[in-house]
Scaffold this motif. Structure first.
Motif, PDB file in Angstrom:
ATOM      1  N   ALA A 109      93.566 117.812 131.206  1.00 13.29           N
ATOM      2  CA  ALA A 109      94.349 116.941 132.033  1.00 13.29           C
ATOM      3  C   ALA A 109      93.407 116.207 133.112  1.00 13.29           C
ATOM      4  O   ALA A 109      92.416 116.591 133.194  1.00 13.29           O
ATOM      5  CB  ALA A 109      95.128 117.991 133.094  1.00 13.29           C
ATOM      6  N   GLU A 132      95.208 122.761 130.735  1.00  9.30           N
ATOM      7  CA  GLU A 132      96.345 123.401 130.804  1.00  9.30           C
ATOM      8  C   GLU A 132      96.725 124.349 129.514  1.00  9.30           C
ATOM      9  O   GLU A 132      96.149 123.557 128.506  1.00  9.30           O
ATOM     10  CB  GLU A 132      97.587 122.635 131.187  1.00  9.30           C
ATOM     11  CG  GLU A 132      97.528 121.699 132.576  1.00  9.30           C
ATOM     12  CD  GLU A 132      98.386 120.624 132.724  1.00  9.30           C
ATOM     13  OE1 GLU A 132      98.433 120.216 133.870  1.00  9.30           O
ATOM     14  OE2 GLU A 132      99.211 120.354 131.887  1.00  9.30           O
ATOM     15  N   ILE A 165      93.154 113.709 136.229  1.00 11.93           N
ATOM     16  CA  ILE A 165      93.833 113.320 137.495  1.00 11.93           C
ATOM     17  C   ILE A 165      92.730 112.584 138.157  1.00 11.93           C
ATOM     18  O   ILE A 165      91.706 112.261 138.172  1.00 11.93           O
ATOM     19  CB  ILE A 165      93.394 114.994 138.258  1.00 11.93           C
ATOM     20  CG1 ILE A 165      92.075 115.438 138.170  1.00 11.93           C
ATOM     21  CG2 ILE A 165      94.323 115.860 137.739  1.00 11.93           C
ATOM     22  CD1 ILE A 165      91.803 116.650 139.151  1.00 11.93           C
ATOM     23  N   GLU A 206     101.911 121.689 138.511  1.00 11.91           N
ATOM     24  CA  GLU A 206     101.933 120.426 139.329  1.00 11.91           C
ATOM     25  C   GLU A 206     101.090 120.876 140.475  1.00 11.91           C
ATOM     26  O   GLU A 206     100.328 120.027 141.215  1.00 11.91           O
ATOM     27  CB  GLU A 206     103.168 120.178 139.854  1.00 11.91           C
ATOM     28  CG  GLU A 206     104.139 119.583 138.789  1.00 11.91           C
ATOM     29  CD  GLU A 206     103.489 117.957 138.446  1.00 11.91           C
ATOM     30  OE1 GLU A 206     103.060 117.203 139.355  1.00 11.91           O
ATOM     31  OE2 GLU A 206     103.355 117.796 137.319  1.00 11.91           O
ATOM     32  N   ARG A 230      97.478 120.499 139.859  1.00 12.33           N
ATOM     33  CA  ARG A 230      97.227 119.123 139.741  1.00 12.33           C
ATOM     34  C   ARG A 230      96.793 118.664 141.269  1.00 12.33           C
ATOM     35  O   ARG A 230      95.895 118.015 141.454  1.00 12.33           O
ATOM     36  CB  ARG A 230      98.231 118.305 138.851  1.00 12.33           C
ATOM     37  CG  ARG A 230      98.086 118.566 137.353  1.00 12.33           C
ATOM     38  CD  ARG A 230      98.822 117.488 136.696  1.00 12.33           C
ATOM     39  NE  ARG A 230      98.847 117.873 135.420  1.00 12.33           N
ATOM     40  CZ  ARG A 230      98.665 116.831 134.297  1.00 12.33           C
ATOM     41  NH1 ARG A 230      98.723 115.544 134.831  1.00 12.33           N
ATOM     42  NH2 ARG A 230      98.532 117.070 133.114  1.00 12.33           N
ATOM     43  N   ARG A 235      92.893 117.396 143.278  1.00  6.58           N
ATOM     44  CA  ARG A 235      92.680 116.245 143.601  1.00  6.58           C
ATOM     45  C   ARG A 235      91.306 116.129 144.556  1.00  6.58           C
ATOM     46  O   ARG A 235      91.281 117.187 145.503  1.00  6.58           O
ATOM     47  CB  ARG A 235      93.803 115.496 144.347  1.00  6.58           C
ATOM     48  CG  ARG A 235      95.211 115.511 143.781  1.00  6.58           C
ATOM     49  CD  ARG A 235      95.313 114.382 142.706  1.00  6.58           C
ATOM     50  NE  ARG A 235      96.552 114.461 142.310  1.00  6.58           N
ATOM     51  CZ  ARG A 235      97.085 113.528 141.161  1.00  6.58           C
ATOM     52  NH1 ARG A 235      96.107 112.526 140.594  1.00  6.58           N
ATOM     53  NH2 ARG A 235      98.303 113.312 140.551  1.00  6.58           N
ATOM     54  N   ARG A 280     102.106 121.789 131.831  1.00 10.63           N
ATOM     55  CA  ARG A 280     103.374 121.060 132.766  1.00 10.63           C
ATOM     56  C   ARG A 280     104.136 120.829 131.473  1.00 10.63           C
ATOM     57  O   ARG A 280     105.541 120.773 132.182  1.00 10.63           O
ATOM     58  CB  ARG A 280     102.975 119.961 133.483  1.00 10.63           C
ATOM     59  CG  ARG A 280     102.585 118.671 132.432  1.00 10.63           C
ATOM     60  CD  ARG A 280     102.017 117.410 133.364  1.00 10.63           C
ATOM     61  NE  ARG A 280     101.660 116.394 132.503  1.00 10.63           N
ATOM     62  CZ  ARG A 280     102.452 115.397 132.170  1.00 10.63           C
ATOM     63  NH1 ARG A 280     103.681 115.371 132.567  1.00 10.63           N
ATOM     64  NH2 ARG A 280     102.250 114.546 131.345  1.00 10.63           N
ATOM     65  N   ARG A 304     101.156 110.947 136.269  1.00 12.20           N
ATOM     66  CA  ARG A 304     101.150 111.925 135.287  1.00 12.20           C
ATOM     67  C   ARG A 304     100.939 111.521 133.725  1.00 12.20           C
ATOM     68  O   ARG A 304     101.042 112.473 133.026  1.00 12.20           O
ATOM     69  CB  ARG A 304     102.376 112.759 135.573  1.00 12.20           C
ATOM     70  CG  ARG A 304     102.365 113.633 136.678  1.00 12.20           C
ATOM     71  CD  ARG A 304     103.660 114.613 136.744  1.00 12.20           C
ATOM     72  NE  ARG A 304     104.769 113.866 137.214  1.00 12.20           N
ATOM     73  CZ  ARG A 304     105.330 113.568 138.334  1.00 12.20           C
ATOM     74  NH1 ARG A 304     104.626 114.328 139.578  1.00 12.20           N
ATOM     75  NH2 ARG A 304     106.553 113.182 138.751  1.00 12.20           N
ATOM     76  N   LEU A 348      90.021 120.073 134.773  1.00 12.13           N
ATOM     77  CA  LEU A 348      91.345 120.754 134.758  1.00 12.13           C
ATOM     78  C   LEU A 348      92.074 120.860 133.205  1.00 12.13           C
ATOM     79  O   LEU A 348      92.258 119.960 132.702  1.00 12.13           O
ATOM     80  CB  LEU A 348      92.338 119.805 135.504  1.00 12.13           C
ATOM     81  CG  LEU A 348      93.953 120.530 135.592  1.00 12.13           C
ATOM     82  CD1 LEU A 348      94.145 121.966 136.175  1.00 12.13           C
ATOM     83  CD2 LEU A 348      94.753 119.533 136.205  1.00 12.13           C
TER      84      LEU A 348
END
Length: 497
Positions: free
Chosen positions: A273, A197, A275, A182, A185, A189, A170, A461, A195
Motif C-alpha cells: 500500500a 495488506e 500512502i 483504513e 492507513r 500517515r 481493504r 486510496r 504498509l
C-alpha cells in the motif's frame, strides 16, 4: 462490500494452485514471481514481486479478528520473531460475532475463548511478540476507526525506515477488514513506515482473473519450513474457528478444511500500500469523507443540458477571478513543463483546455453535454492538436493512453460506484509514469452525489499512486497523483538526490 458467506463453496485451492504454476520455486526469495505462458495469471496487473525482509527492523501486525494475524501473516510473524525483530500484534476485536447462531457459546464466552486462542497462537509464531487486545465490537469496526487508528499509531511510535505495518486488505470483502485497513492507513500517515495488506476472504470469493487483483502491487514471501510449521501449529490453536464448537447447528467451523487450504501454501501474499502525507487533523477528517455507505446516483446528461440552457458560461469560467486563479494554480501544479498527450474529463466550455493545449502535444477533451462542447470547439478551432468528444463516463471512454489526465470539478457528479470505475479507467488509460491532476470545490452542493473531499479521499486510496502535490484551501482542493515511488520536481531537475 462483496456479499459472501463462509458456508459458500468458494474458489477451491486447486484453482489458485493452477494459477500459480510456473512460479519460481519456494526458497528463491529474491526473485520476482511469474506464471507460465499457458496458465491463467494469479494477479494480472500488476506483476507479482518478491517481498524482501532485509530491512525489517520492527513489525506491527493488525488483525480485525483473532486468527486474521495467523491466516494472513503468520509466516511473516514467525520469520520476524526468529530474526529477533520486535513484533506487536494489535487485535481490534475479540471475534465474538463469529457464531451468531450458536446455542452453546454466547458472544461473551466466544470473546473469552478467542482472546486466549490468539495469545497462544502468537506465542507459537513469535514467543517474544506482544499482543494488544482492543476489545472493539466485532462486526462494527467501521464506527470505531478513529479509536483503532489511535491505538495502531501508539504501537507504531516514531515509525521510520524499517518499521512495517501489516493489516487486512481493504478490498478483502469483509467490512471489518476494510475498516481495519483504513485505520492502519490513517495511522501510517507521516510515520515513514512500510504498509502491507494481506487478503483472507478474497481467496474464498474471488478467482485468479478477478479485476480486484489489479488493485495494487502484489508481493509474496516464501516461507521456510520452520515458518510453515509455526504457522500450522498456531492455526490449530484457533480451535473455535477450525473445529466445531459442538455438534449442534450454528456451531460449525468458520474455517473448514477447504478454506484453510488457502493458508497452507509455501508462501504468503501481501498487497503493498502506498500512502500520502497528511496532517493528523486532516487524516481524522478524511474518515468522514469515505464514500460508504450511502450516496446518490450519478447526475445524468439531462441535468447538464438543463443547467447550460440559455447561458454560455453558467460557472463564470471566463469572468470570475476565483476561476482564473484556480486555473492558474492547476496549470502551475503540473510537475512537468511538457506532456505528450492529455485527457481532460469534463472540459465544459474549454477554458482550462486552452491552457492545457499550451503545455501538451495533444489534448483529448470530453464532456457529457453538447452545448458547452460547441463553445469549446469554437474557442479552440485554430488548435488542431485538441479534439473534443461527447461521452457519458464511465460507460463511454476515449481510446488511447495519456501521460496527463485532468480530473477537475467533475468527480462529485458520479455515484460512489461510478467514481471508482472512473478512477479505474483513468489508471488503465495512464501511460507509464503518467500524472493525474485533480481539483474540486469543497463546499457541499445538495444536488451532487458526493463532495469534493470525498472525491479526493477516494483518489488518495488509488493503489500504486502517491500524492505529490497537495494544495488545500477553504474553497477547493488541488492534488497531483503519480505512480509510486514518485520523484519530486527538484529531483527530476537534479537539485536534490
Amino acid at each position: 462490500m462483496v456479499s459472501f458467506s463462509h458456508t459458500d463453496a468458494g474458489t477451491a485451492e486447486s484453482v489458485w494452485a493452477a494459477a500459480h504454476r510456473g512460479r519460481v520455486g519456494a526458497g528463491e526469495r529474491a526473485s520476482a514471481r511469474s506464471v507460465s505462458p499457458g496458465s491463467a495469471p494469479l494477479l494480472p496487473d500488476p506483476s507479482v514481486r518478491a517481498l524482501r525482509v532485509d530491512d525489517l527492523r520492527r513489525l506491527v501486525v493488525v488483525a480485525a479478528h483473532p486468527d486474521d494475524e495467523t491466516l494472513g501473516a503468520g509466516g511473516l510473524i514467525a520469520r520476524a520473531g526468529q530474526a529477533g525483530v520486535p513484533v506487536t500484534v494489535v487485535v481490534l476485536t475479540n471475534g465474538e460475532a463469529s457464531h451468531p447462531g450458536s446455542s452453546t457459546h454466547d458472544p461473551a464466552r466466544l470473546a473469552a475463548v478467542r482472546r486466549v486462542e490468539v495469545a497462544a497462537a502468537v506465542a507459537v509464531l513469535a514467543p517474544a511478540a506482544l499482543v494488544r487486545l482492543l476489545d472493539l465490537p466485532d462486526g462494527s469496526l467501521a464506527g470505531h476507526r478513529e479509536e483503532a487508528s489511535r491505538a495502531i499509531s501508539a504501537e507504531i511510535g516514531a515509525g521510520g525506515p524499517g518499521t512495517w505495518l501489516v493489516a487486512p486488505w481493504r478490498l478483502d470483502g469483509h467490512p471489518d477488514h476494510a475498516a481495519a485497513a483504513e485505520a492502519a492507513r490513517h495511522a501510517a500517515r507521516d510515520r515513514g513506515v512500510s504498509l502491507f495488506e494481506y487478503p483472507i476472504w478474497a481467496w474464498h470469493w474471488s478467482t485468479p482473473g478477478d479485476q480486484v487483483w489489479s488493485e495494487g502491487v502484489i508481493r509474496t514471501l516464501d516461507l521456510a519450513a520452520e515458518d510453515r510449521l509455526r504457522k500450522t501449529r498456531a492455526m490449530a490453536l484457533h480451535r473455535s474457528q477450525v473445529q466445531q464448537l459442538s455438534g449442534l447447528p450454528g456451531d460449525e467451523p468458520i474455517i473448514p478444511a477447504g478454506f484453510a487450504a488457502h493458508f497452507d501454501r509455501g508462501y504468503e501474499t501481501f498487497i503493498e500500500a502506498f500512502i500520502g502525507s497528511e496532517t493528523e487533523t486532516e487524516t481524522e477528517n478524511e474518515v468522514d469523507h469515505q464514500l460508504d455507505p450511502i450516496d446518490g446516483p450519478s447526475l445524468a446528461g439531462a441535468f447538464f443540458d438543463e443547467f447550460y440552457a440559455g447561458t454560455r458560461d453558467p460557472w463564470g469560467f471566463e469572468t470570475r477571478w476565483y476561476e482564473e486563479r484556480k486555473r492558474s494554480l492547476t496549470l502551475a501544479a503540473l510537475p512537468r513543463r511538457r506532456f505528450r498527450a492529455a485527457l481532460e474529463l469534463g472540459c465544459s466550455i474549454g477554458v482550462l483546455t486552452a491552457g492545457l493545449a499550451d503545455r501538451c502535444d495533444t489534448v483529448t477533451a470530453v464532456d457529457i453535454a453538447e452545448q458547452p462542447l460547441s463553445v469549446a470547439r469554437a474557442r479552440l478551432a485554430a488548435r488542431p492538436s485538441v479534439t473534443f468528444a461527447r461521452l457519458t463516463l464511465p460507460a463511454e471512454w476515449p481510446e488511447g493512453t495519456f501521460d496527463l489526465i485532468v480530473f477537475s470539478e467533475v468527480g462529485y457528479y458520479f455515484s460512489a460506484v461510478e467514481l471508482r470505475e472512473v478512477l479505474r479507467r483513468c489508471r488503465g488509460s495512464l501511460a507509464p509514469g503518467g500524472v493525474i491532476v485533480a481539483c474540486h470545490w469543497r463546499h457541499p452542493v445538495p444536488a451532487y452525489p458526493l463532495t469534493g473531499d470525498q472525491v479526493h479521499a477516494e483518489l488518495g486510496r488509488l493503489a500504486g499512486f502517491e500524492r505529490t502535490v497537495e494544495h488545500r484551501e477553504r474553497d477547493f482542493l488541488l492534488e497531483v497523483f503519480e505512480a509510486a515511488p514518485a520523484r519530486s520536481v527538484a529531483q527530476h531537475e537534479g537539485l536534490v538526490p
